[in-house]
Design a protein around this motif. Structure first.
Motif, PDB file in Angstrom:
ATOM      1  N   ALA A  14       1.045  -1.387  -0.021  1.00  0.00           N
ATOM      2  CA  ALA A  14       0.559   0.335   0.166  1.00  0.00           C
ATOM      3  C   ALA A  14       1.006   1.048  -0.202  1.00  0.00           C
ATOM      4  O   ALA A  14       1.062   1.813  -0.636  1.00  0.00           O
ATOM      5  N   ASN A  15       1.841   1.166   0.536  1.00  0.00           N
ATOM      6  CA  ASN A  15       3.159   2.490   1.145  1.00  0.00           C
ATOM      7  C   ASN A  15       3.768   2.350  -0.885  1.00  0.00           C
ATOM      8  O   ASN A  15       3.787   3.870  -0.750  1.00  0.00           O
ATOM      9  N   PHE A  16       3.912   1.783  -1.031  1.00  0.00           N
ATOM     10  CA  PHE A  16       4.619   1.918  -2.427  1.00  0.00           C
ATOM     11  C   PHE A  16       3.233   2.289  -3.756  1.00  0.00           C
ATOM     12  O   PHE A  16       4.184   3.008  -4.249  1.00  0.00           O
ATOM     13  N   LYS A  17       2.360   1.543  -3.859  1.00  0.00           N
ATOM     14  CA  LYS A  17       1.111   1.986  -4.678  1.00  0.00           C
ATOM     15  C   LYS A  17       0.844   3.412  -3.834  1.00  0.00           C
ATOM     16  O   LYS A  17       0.742   4.615  -5.751  1.00  0.00           O
ATOM     17  N   GLU A  18       0.634   4.200  -2.940  1.00  0.00           N
ATOM     18  CA  GLU A  18       1.012   5.335  -2.695  1.00  0.00           C
ATOM     19  C   GLU A  18       1.954   6.240  -3.125  1.00  0.00           C
ATOM     20  O   GLU A  18       1.427   7.286  -3.975  1.00  0.00           O
ATOM     21  N   GLN A  19       3.011   5.951  -3.204  1.00  0.00           N
ATOM     22  CA  GLN A  19       3.994   6.640  -4.355  1.00  0.00           C
ATOM     23  C   GLN A  19       4.013   6.381  -5.393  1.00  0.00           C
ATOM     24  O   GLN A  19       4.899   6.784  -6.551  1.00  0.00           O
ATOM     25  N   GLY A  20       3.427   5.426  -5.833  1.00  0.00           N
ATOM     26  CA  GLY A  20       3.208   5.081  -7.582  1.00  0.00           C
ATOM     27  C   GLY A  20       4.082   4.578  -8.007  1.00  0.00           C
ATOM     28  O   GLY A  20       3.623   4.288  -9.884  1.00  0.00           O
ATOM     29  N   TYR A  21       4.337   3.473  -7.632  1.00  0.00           N
ATOM     30  CA  TYR A  21       5.420   2.354  -7.881  1.00  0.00           C
ATOM     31  C   TYR A  21       4.047   1.549  -8.494  1.00  0.00           C
ATOM     32  O   TYR A  21       3.235   1.228  -8.087  1.00  0.00           O
ATOM     33  N   ASP A  22       4.628   1.255  -9.233  1.00  0.00           N
ATOM     34  CA  ASP A  22       3.368  -0.360 -10.366  1.00  0.00           C
ATOM     35  C   ASP A  22       4.241  -0.992 -10.078  1.00  0.00           C
ATOM     36  O   ASP A  22       3.573  -2.615 -10.549  1.00  0.00           O
ATOM     37  N   GLU A  23       5.572  -1.668  -9.113  1.00  0.00           N
ATOM     38  CA  GLU A  23       6.303  -2.944  -9.157  1.00  0.00           C
ATOM     39  C   GLU A  23       6.348  -2.689  -7.775  1.00  0.00           C
ATOM     40  O   GLU A  23       7.455  -1.807  -8.041  1.00  0.00           O
ATOM     41  N   ILE A  24       6.710  -4.083  -7.379  1.00  0.00           N
ATOM     42  CA  ILE A  24       7.612  -3.981  -6.175  1.00  0.00           C
ATOM     43  C   ILE A  24       7.950  -5.106  -6.279  1.00  0.00           C
ATOM     44  O   ILE A  24       7.529  -6.334  -6.360  1.00  0.00           O
ATOM     45  N   ARG A  25       8.790  -5.531  -5.716  1.00  0.00           N
ATOM     46  CA  ARG A  25       9.824  -6.873  -5.420  1.00  0.00           C
ATOM     47  C   ARG A  25      10.140  -7.148  -4.226  1.00  0.00           C
ATOM     48  O   ARG A  25      10.140  -5.867  -3.352  1.00  0.00           O
ATOM     49  N   LEU A  26      10.555  -8.350  -3.898  1.00  0.00           N
ATOM     50  CA  LEU A  26      11.758  -8.631  -2.930  1.00  0.00           C
ATOM     51  C   LEU A  26      12.590  -9.878  -3.411  1.00  0.00           C
ATOM     52  O   LEU A  26      12.249 -10.778  -4.786  1.00  0.00           O
ATOM     53  N   ASN A  27      13.225 -10.654  -2.320  1.00  0.00           N
ATOM     54  CA  ASN A  27      14.776 -11.150  -2.552  1.00  0.00           C
ATOM     55  C   ASN A  27      13.872 -12.163  -1.298  1.00  0.00           C
ATOM     56  O   ASN A  27      14.030 -11.798  -0.352  1.00  0.00           O
ATOM     57  N   VAL A  28      13.543 -13.901  -1.466  1.00  0.00           N
ATOM     58  CA  VAL A  28      13.855 -14.413  -0.576  1.00  0.00           C
ATOM     59  C   VAL A  28      14.347 -15.804  -0.909  1.00  0.00           C
ATOM     60  O   VAL A  28      14.109 -16.805  -2.013  1.00  0.00           O
ATOM     61  N   TYR A  29      15.080 -16.094   0.278  1.00  0.00           N
ATOM     62  CA  TYR A  29      16.264 -17.699  -0.257  1.00  0.00           C
ATOM     63  C   TYR A  29      15.020 -18.484  -0.569  1.00  0.00           C
ATOM     64  O   TYR A  29      13.363 -18.717   0.699  1.00  0.00           O
ATOM     65  N   SER A  30      15.283 -19.744  -1.220  1.00  0.00           N
ATOM     66  CA  SER A  30      14.324 -21.145  -1.642  1.00  0.00           C
ATOM     67  C   SER A  30      13.846 -22.003  -0.125  1.00  0.00           C
ATOM     68  O   SER A  30      12.584 -22.100   0.016  1.00  0.00           O
ATOM     69  N   SER A  31      14.685 -21.298   0.404  1.00  0.00           N
ATOM     70  CA  SER A  31      14.877 -22.926   1.935  1.00  0.00           C
ATOM     71  C   SER A  31      13.377 -22.202   3.037  1.00  0.00           C
ATOM     72  O   SER A  31      13.626 -22.008   4.045  1.00  0.00           O
ATOM     73  N   ASN A  32      13.295 -20.334   2.681  1.00  0.00           N
ATOM     74  CA  ASN A  32      13.271 -19.468   3.702  1.00  0.00           C
ATOM     75  C   ASN A  32      11.330 -20.044   3.807  1.00  0.00           C
ATOM     76  O   ASN A  32      10.701 -19.337   2.636  1.00  0.00           O
ATOM     77  N   PHE A  33      10.755 -19.920   4.807  1.00  0.00           N
ATOM     78  CA  PHE A  33       9.699 -20.597   5.185  1.00  0.00           C
ATOM     79  C   PHE A  33       8.344 -19.117   4.479  1.00  0.00           C
ATOM     80  O   PHE A  33       7.169 -19.022   4.139  1.00  0.00           O
ATOM     81  N   ALA A  34       8.932 -17.754   5.134  1.00  0.00           N
ATOM     82  CA  ALA A  34       8.063 -16.969   4.437  1.00  0.00           C
ATOM     83  C   ALA A  34       8.154 -17.002   3.289  1.00  0.00           C
ATOM     84  O   ALA A  34       7.358 -15.533   2.285  1.00  0.00           O
ATOM     85  N   LYS A  35       8.628 -17.117   1.841  1.00  0.00           N
ATOM     86  CA  LYS A  35       7.825 -17.737   0.888  1.00  0.00           C
ATOM     87  C   LYS A  35       7.343 -17.421   1.025  1.00  0.00           C
ATOM     88  O   LYS A  35       6.312 -17.164  -0.666  1.00  0.00           O
ATOM     89  N   TYR A  36       6.517 -18.575   1.049  1.00  0.00           N
ATOM     90  CA  TYR A  36       4.430 -19.231   0.735  1.00  0.00           C
ATOM     91  C   TYR A  36       3.809 -17.921   1.024  1.00  0.00           C
ATOM     92  O   TYR A  36       2.721 -17.780   0.872  1.00  0.00           O
ATOM     93  N   ILE A  37       4.440 -17.105   2.557  1.00  0.00           N
ATOM     94  CA  ILE A  37       3.404 -16.134   3.089  1.00  0.00           C
ATOM     95  C   ILE A  37       3.796 -15.157   1.602  1.00  0.00           C
ATOM     96  O   ILE A  37       2.227 -14.213   1.184  1.00  0.00           O
ATOM     97  N   TYR A  38       5.084 -14.879   0.746  1.00  0.00           N
ATOM     98  CA  TYR A  38       4.868 -14.104   0.184  1.00  0.00           C
ATOM     99  C   TYR A  38       3.516 -14.085  -1.068  1.00  0.00           C
ATOM    100  O   TYR A  38       3.242 -12.875  -2.269  1.00  0.00           O
ATOM    101  N   LYS A  39       4.235 -15.374  -1.899  1.00  0.00           N
ATOM    102  CA  LYS A  39       3.107 -16.100  -2.653  1.00  0.00           C
ATOM    103  C   LYS A  39       1.444 -16.223  -2.393  1.00  0.00           C
ATOM    104  O   LYS A  39       0.968 -15.446  -2.771  1.00  0.00           O
ATOM    105  N   ASP A  40       2.021 -16.295  -0.751  1.00  0.00           N
ATOM    106  CA  ASP A  40      -0.070 -15.588  -0.450  1.00  0.00           C
ATOM    107  C   ASP A  40      -0.220 -14.614  -0.709  1.00  0.00           C
ATOM    108  O   ASP A  40      -1.648 -14.410  -0.882  1.00  0.00           O
ATOM    109  N   ILE A  41       0.174 -13.567  -0.623  1.00  0.00           N
ATOM    110  CA  ILE A  41      -0.279 -12.291  -0.845  1.00  0.00           C
ATOM    111  C   ILE A  41      -0.235 -12.095  -2.239  1.00  0.00           C
ATOM    112  O   ILE A  41      -1.196 -11.352  -3.004  1.00  0.00           O
ATOM    113  N   GLY A  42       0.595 -12.582  -3.119  1.00  0.00           N
ATOM    114  CA  GLY A  42       0.347 -12.854  -4.776  1.00  0.00           C
ATOM    115  C   GLY A  42       1.689 -12.382  -5.785  1.00  0.00           C
ATOM    116  O   GLY A  42       1.321 -11.899  -6.038  1.00  0.00           O
ATOM    117  N   PHE A  43       2.594 -12.843  -4.385  1.00  0.00           N
ATOM    118  CA  PHE A  43       3.989 -12.168  -5.531  1.00  0.00           C
ATOM    119  C   PHE A  43       4.478 -13.163  -6.032  1.00  0.00           C
ATOM    120  O   PHE A  43       3.345 -14.751  -5.519  1.00  0.00           O
TER     121      PHE A  43
END
Length: 143
Positions: A104-133
């Motif tokens: 939401a913060n990035f969208k308010e700033q006008g970004y149309d793309e948001i990225r992140l980097n996650v190690y393949s073995s990090n459980f957070a990867k599934y949280i990010y996928k669930d959100i839509g990454f």
């Protein structure tokens, strides 16, 4: 409550950055404290900032946000550099709320793309996928 960190809160986050950086690599101890501070400080020096999740009077977690540029296209995008929630606050959905607030913060700033980097073995990867990454790239290693 999620809000932008003030200077005192930023200093508190920096003092805990070693834990966050090492957990993110899924290889505890690989990054030394001096290097963790250098990594986070360099992002802050380039205009990065933290959003914090406050649970009562305590900081439960944070995200480190900033701008990045695609190497090939030179297009700028919002970048989530770090997501961290202290162990005693985990399992309550705070990470997801922090990432959603970042979007939401990035969208308010006008970004149309948001990225992140996650190690393949990090459980957070599934949280990010669930959100839509979606996966964009795979980095492989040969030793």
């Amino acid at each position: 409550m999620i809000e932008r960190a003030n200077i005192e809160e930023r200093d508190y986050i920096l003092s805990n950055s070693i834990q966050s950086v090492n957990e993110g690599t899924t290889n505890p101890g690989i990054v030394k404290e001096e290097k963790a501070l250098q990594i986070v400080s360099s992002i802050l020096d380039r205009g990065g900032y933290h959003l914090i999740y406050r649970d009562g009077d305590e900081i439960a977690g944070w995200v480190l946000l900033g701008e990045n540029t695609d190497y090939f296209t030179e297009n700028k995008h919002g970048f989530i550099y770090d997501v961290f929630v202290f162990p005693k606050f985990r399992g309550k959905g705070f990470s997801k709320k922090l990432v959603e607030a970042s979007i939401a913060n990035f969208k308010e700033q006008g970004y149309d793309e948001i990225r992140l980097n996650v190690y393949s073995s990090n459980f957070a990867k599934y949280i990010y996928k669930d959100i839509g990454f979606k996966e964009l790239q795979t980095i492989m290693v040969y030793k």
